[in-house]
Structure formats: structure tokens, C-alpha cells
Design an enzyme around this catalytic site. Structure first.
Site, PDB file in Angstrom:
ATOM      1  N   GLU A 180       0.805  -1.223   0.000  1.00 33.92           N
ATOM      2  CA  GLU A 180       0.000   0.000   0.000  1.00 33.92           C
ATOM      3  C   GLU A 180       0.844   1.282   0.000  1.00 33.92           C
ATOM      4  O   GLU A 180       0.842   2.050   0.969  1.00 33.92           O
ATOM      5  CB  GLU A 180      -0.959   0.010   1.197  1.00 33.92           C
ATOM      6  CG  GLU A 180      -1.966  -1.117   1.175  1.00 33.92           C
ATOM      7  CD  GLU A 180      -2.957  -1.056   2.339  1.00 33.92           C
ATOM      8  OE1 GLU A 180      -2.937  -0.090   3.108  1.00 33.92           O
ATOM      9  OE2 GLU A 180      -3.763  -1.994   2.461  1.00 33.92           O
TER      10      GLU A 180
ATOM     11  N   GLU B  17      -5.411  -8.721   0.823  1.00 38.04           N
ATOM     12  CA  GLU B  17      -6.116  -8.358   2.066  1.00 38.04           C
ATOM     13  C   GLU B  17      -7.579  -8.101   1.760  1.00 38.04           C
ATOM     14  O   GLU B  17      -7.910  -7.498   0.735  1.00 38.04           O
ATOM     15  CB  GLU B  17      -5.558  -7.078   2.708  1.00 38.04           C
ATOM     16  CG  GLU B  17      -4.193  -7.211   3.314  1.00 38.04           C
ATOM     17  CD  GLU B  17      -3.695  -5.921   3.972  1.00 38.04           C
ATOM     18  OE1 GLU B  17      -4.534  -5.079   4.382  1.00 38.04           O
ATOM     19  OE2 GLU B  17      -2.475  -5.761   4.048  1.00 38.04           O
TER      20      GLU B  17
HETATM   21  O1  IFM Z   1      -4.067  -3.076   9.164  1.00 36.54           O
HETATM   22  C1  IFM Z   1      -4.049  -2.588   7.876  1.00 36.54           C
HETATM   23  C2  IFM Z   1      -2.907  -3.204   7.073  1.00 36.54           C
HETATM   24  O2  IFM Z   1      -1.683  -3.025   7.692  1.00 36.54           O
HETATM   25  C3  IFM Z   1      -2.850  -2.583   5.703  1.00 36.54           C
HETATM   26  N1  IFM Z   1      -4.135  -2.657   5.056  1.00 36.54           N
HETATM   27  C4  IFM Z   1      -5.301  -2.232   5.782  1.00 36.54           C
HETATM   28  C5  IFM Z   1      -5.332  -2.894   7.139  1.00 36.54           C
HETATM   29  C6  IFM Z   1      -6.576  -2.448   7.923  1.00 36.54           C
HETATM   30  O3  IFM Z   1      -6.569  -1.079   8.127  1.00 36.54           O
END
Ligand code: IFM
Length: 456
Positions: A175, A362
Site C-alpha cells: 500500500e 487483504e
Molecule cells: O491493518 C491494515 C494493514 O496493515 C494494511 N491494510 C489495511 C489494514 C486495515 O486497516
């Protein structure tokens, strides 16, 4: 009147054979042991000391104590039927100063962790950088300075050479826009800086160089079967009505919203869309940079939790659609339910940027849950949302979108950055006082999905 058979399961929707089912985490969010065994401070260790930086004054110092409990955690993953686990390496645990001297005890930790996973039949996916920059590199200027990319090149070579015998799935960065916009633009994440547009975006260029070095390191030292991609939090623009006009609008918005990372990686240039976004501004680029940044990858990792709704405006151009007040939202205010983002995000990444393979690295939902009652956490809110997301992902696969894996965020409740420990994303509840782990209803349901390789 037709007779209903209550309780009869609807037909299972199978996922492709060899679909990768997993859960994800990140070093700073779970490991703890923040200054143990020679680890250097990360920007998050230092930022957490700043009064008011993190809710309730929480810090990543202990987190889930995974550093000491990784074997039990690997055992837990096996019990939950997980076949893949996405973890990240803490750069300052291996290189306390960001470059140069290697910390042998840090190297050994990941070796033991990888072995513990492999012994249980769990395939590791390793993220090289998930936000815990060594503080020493920040002290020299951080992401806006090119030295981070030089140091990363060496770090990436080291980890791929060291673990390449056991790790075949590599993710370069997690990210990019979050750690730069929030950390260097808005000041809400470590290191808490509020820089101007050009400084932040020069940081993007250096991060993309790190991605390129990560790809290069895997190609040079990864050995047979090694694969590499980046994980992006691409904005999944979702056409409200799925008409041809709204889909065209979503496509246009996807190109625009994701131009800062995906355009340079997939086209090798800061092209028209990027320059439109930056009003003509370009970062300082050295010869060879764009070739490094755009070296072909094997997959694109997408972190998709939500997505913005768009439609074709009166002029046919993309117009964003405000979400009504009553629309469901998780306790994380940015996380408005939009399961269709799991269909449109991957599909548009393929259509707009030509991604050849997508892995959902994710997906999940954050709630401020209360402790288990009689050993149970009945998180139907999370279970239903993930079920809806998987349904949409499956729809995309049925339509030919090349999605090969799904990682739930997160294995267990952990250090949710500036939100601290109250905001829980885990499939497993963690009691941060006792470190007792309790699988939630979502974890038990997910185990069945994995076992059946289908939405049951
Ligand atoms: O916890 C975070 C993760 O580190 C990166 N993506 C989003 C998640 C939730 O906010």
C-alpha cells in the site's frame, strides 16, 4: 404455494483448483519484541512515543507477542485450515541501521518462523516492506530521499538470498499510497510529517524504485519458481448500475484513481493520466529508473476492503456517487461495505492496466469487538461481509477475471496503526493482556470454505 425446505444449503460455488486460501499479517502489527535481540527502532516505534499519535497511547512494543509465540500461532493457522500465510519482514530487525550490519538474531527469527510454517504445510508469502521503515533512514530524510531506495536494494538482495530456498511468493511493498499520503502528507501515520505535494510524490518515485529493486532481487536470486508482485490498495471504482455507460465511467475513474502506482509500473511512464493528476508535475527521474520500475511482475496483489461508487454523469464522464447515510459501514469509518468492489477491482485492474494475475492480499472488516463470551466471539458482521466479498470475487472468476488467491486480513487482532488495539480486524480474537487467542465465528466458517474450496 411452493414448499420451502428451510435449512437446505444452496448450491456450493466452487473456486478454481489450487486457489490459494490464506490470512495475512505484518511484522509491526503482530511481532512485538520491538527492541529485542538487536532490532533497531522503526518509525512506528518512535512515532508511538509522540503524545496523542496513537489512540489510547498504544504502542507496537508487545503487540501479539508473535515474536515469542510464532510456533503456537503456526499451530493455530494449521488448525484453522490455512494453506497460505502472508507475513512481512521487519527491515530494522535485520538491518538495525537500515543498511550495512546484519543482525544475525533477526535473520534467525524469520528462518525459524518460515520453517514452522512449512513444517505445517503452510506456504509463506513474504512482504518485503509493510511500513516499518528503520528510523535511521528516516533520520536521514526518509522516503523523500533517494537513499531509501539504495538501502532497500541491498535489503531486498539480502532477504531473497537468505530465504529464497523457502519463499517462492514475494511481495515488494504494501500500500504505497497509504504509507506516503498518511505518513508524509497528512501526518497521521509514522513518521507524522506534513510535507508538500512534491515532497510526498518524490517519495512515491523512490518507493516505486524499491519495488523495482524487489523484483530485480527476486529475478536474480529467487531461484526456480520464485514469483513477485506488489500489493496495492487500488481504489475499486464500482459502477452503480453495471450498465455500459456506468462501466465505462468506472474504467475511467479506475485509471485516474490508481495512476500514481499502477500507471508507472504497468506502462513504464508517468503518462497522461498521472500528469493530469499532478497538473504536469513530475518527480526527479534518473536514467534507468522507469525500466526498473516497470520490470514485469508475476501478479498484482490487491488489498480491497471497500470501493467508491461511480456512474456516468450527464456528460458521460465518471461522476462519484455519494453514499447515503444509512449505508452499512464497519467501525473503521473508511470501510463502507461494498462487496462488489471485489468484482470490479480485479476486473478493472486487468482491463485498464493489463494485470495478468490478481491475488487478493487483504480483505476483511474492522470492528471494536468485545471479549469472548463462553469462549465464543460471534462476529456475524465480519462473516457476512467476507461471505459477500467472496461471492463477488467468485462472480469475477466465473467471468474470466484471473484471480488466483485470497488472504483474509487479518489472522488475528493486532496493532491497527494509529487506531491502536481497540480496532479489531482478526479472524481470531486476541486478548492483549493474556495473549490468549480465540477463533471467532468468521474463522470457523472460513475453515469450512477452505476445506470445501467453495462458498458453502
Ligand atoms: O491493518 C491494515 C494493514 O496493515 C494494511 N491494510 C489495511 C489494514 C486495515 O486497516
Amino acid at each position: 404455494m411452493s414448499k420451502l425446505t428451510l435449512g437446505a444449503p444452496s448450491a456450493a460455488r466452487p473456486f478454481p483448483k489450487n486457489f490459494c486460501w490464506g490470512a495475512a499479517s505484518a511484522s509491526a502489527q503482530v511481532e512485538g519484541a520491538a527492541d529485542e535481540d538487536g532490532k533497531g527502532p522503526s518509525i512506528w516505534d518512535v512515532f508511538a512515543r509522540r503524545p496523542g499519535a496513537i489512540k489510547h497511547g498504544d504502542t507496537p512494543a508487545i503487540a501479539c507477542d508473535h515474536y515469542h509465540r510464532f510456533r503456537e500461532d503456526a499451530e493455530l493457522m494449521a488448525r484453522l485450515g490455512l494453506k497460505h500465510y502472508r507475513l512481512s519482514i521487519a527491515w530494522p530487525r535485520l538491518m538495525p541501521n537500515g543498511a550495512g550490519t546484519l543482525n544475525r538474531r533477526g535473520l534467525d527469527f524469520y528462518s525459524r518462523l518460515l520453517d514452522a510454517l512449512l513444517e505445517r504445510g503452510i506456504t509463506p508469502w513474504v512482504t518485503m516492506f509493510h511500513w516499518d521503515l528503520p528510523q535511521t533512514l528516516e533520520d536521514k530524510g526518509g522516503w523523500p530521499t533517494r537513499q531509501v531506495a539504495d538501502a532497500f536494494a541491498d535489503y531486498a538482495d539480502t532477504i531473497v538470498k537468505t530465504y529464497g530456498d523457502r519463499v517462492k511468493n514475494w511481495i515488494t511493498l504494501n500500500e504505497t499510497s497509504v504509507f506516503l499520503d498518511s505518513g508524509y502528507g497528512l501526518g497521521r501515520h509514522a513518521p507524522g510529517r506534513k510535507e508538500d505535494f512534491a515532497t510526498v510524490h518524490q517519495g512515491f518515485h523512490h518507493a516505486l524504485l524499491c519495488h523495482g529493486h524487489g523484483v530485480r532481487a527476486v529475478r536474480e536470486h529467487g531461484g526456480a519458481g520464485a514469483r513477485v508482485g506488489i500489493t496495492d490498495n487500488s481504489r475499486a471504482t464500482t459502477p452503480v448500475r453495471e450498465t455500459a455507460a456506468d462501466i465505462a465511467a468506472a474504467r475511467e475513474a479506475f485509471a485516474r484513481e490508481n495512476c500514481r502506482v499502477l500507471e508507472p509500473i504497468y506502462t513504464g511512464a508517468y503518462g497522461e493520466v498521472y500528469r493530469h493528476h499532478t497538473k504536469g508535475w513530475l518527480p526527479k527521474i534518473a536514467p534507468g529508473d522507469m525500466e526498473l520500475i516497470s520490470a514485469p511482475t508475476d501478479f498484482l496483489g490487491l488489498n480491497i476492503y471497500t470501493g467508491e461508487f461511480v456512474r456516468a454523469g450527464a456528460d458521460g464522464r465518471a461522476a462519484s456517487v455519494p453514499v447515503p447515510e444509512h449505508y452499512p459501514v464497519a467501525d473503521s469509518p473508511w470501510l463502507r461495505w461494498n462487496a462488489r468492489a471485489l468484482y470490479w477491482g480485479p476486473r478493472l485492474a486487468v482491463e485498464v492496466f493489463g494485470a495478468k494475475e490478481i491475488v487478493i492480499t487483504e480483505n476483511g472488516a474492522g470492528y471494536d469487538e468485545t471479549p469472548p463470551v463462553n469462549g465464543e466471539v460471534n462476529d456475524l458482521h465480519r462473516l457476512e461481509y467476507i461471505r459477500a466479498c467472496l461471492g463477488e470475487l467468485r462472480r469475477g472468476i466465473g467471468d474470466g477475471v484471473p484471480v488466483t488467491g485470497y488472504f483474509a486480513w487479518s489472522l488475528m487482532d493486532n496493532f491497527e496503526w494509529a487506531e491502536g488495539y481497540a480496532r479489531r480486524f482478526g479472524l481470531v480474537y486476541n486478548d492483549f493482556q493474556t495473549q490468549q487467542r480465540t477463533p471467532k465465528a468468521s474463522a470457523l466458517w472460513y475453515r469450512e470454505v477452505i476445506k470445501a474450496n467453495a462458498l458453502v
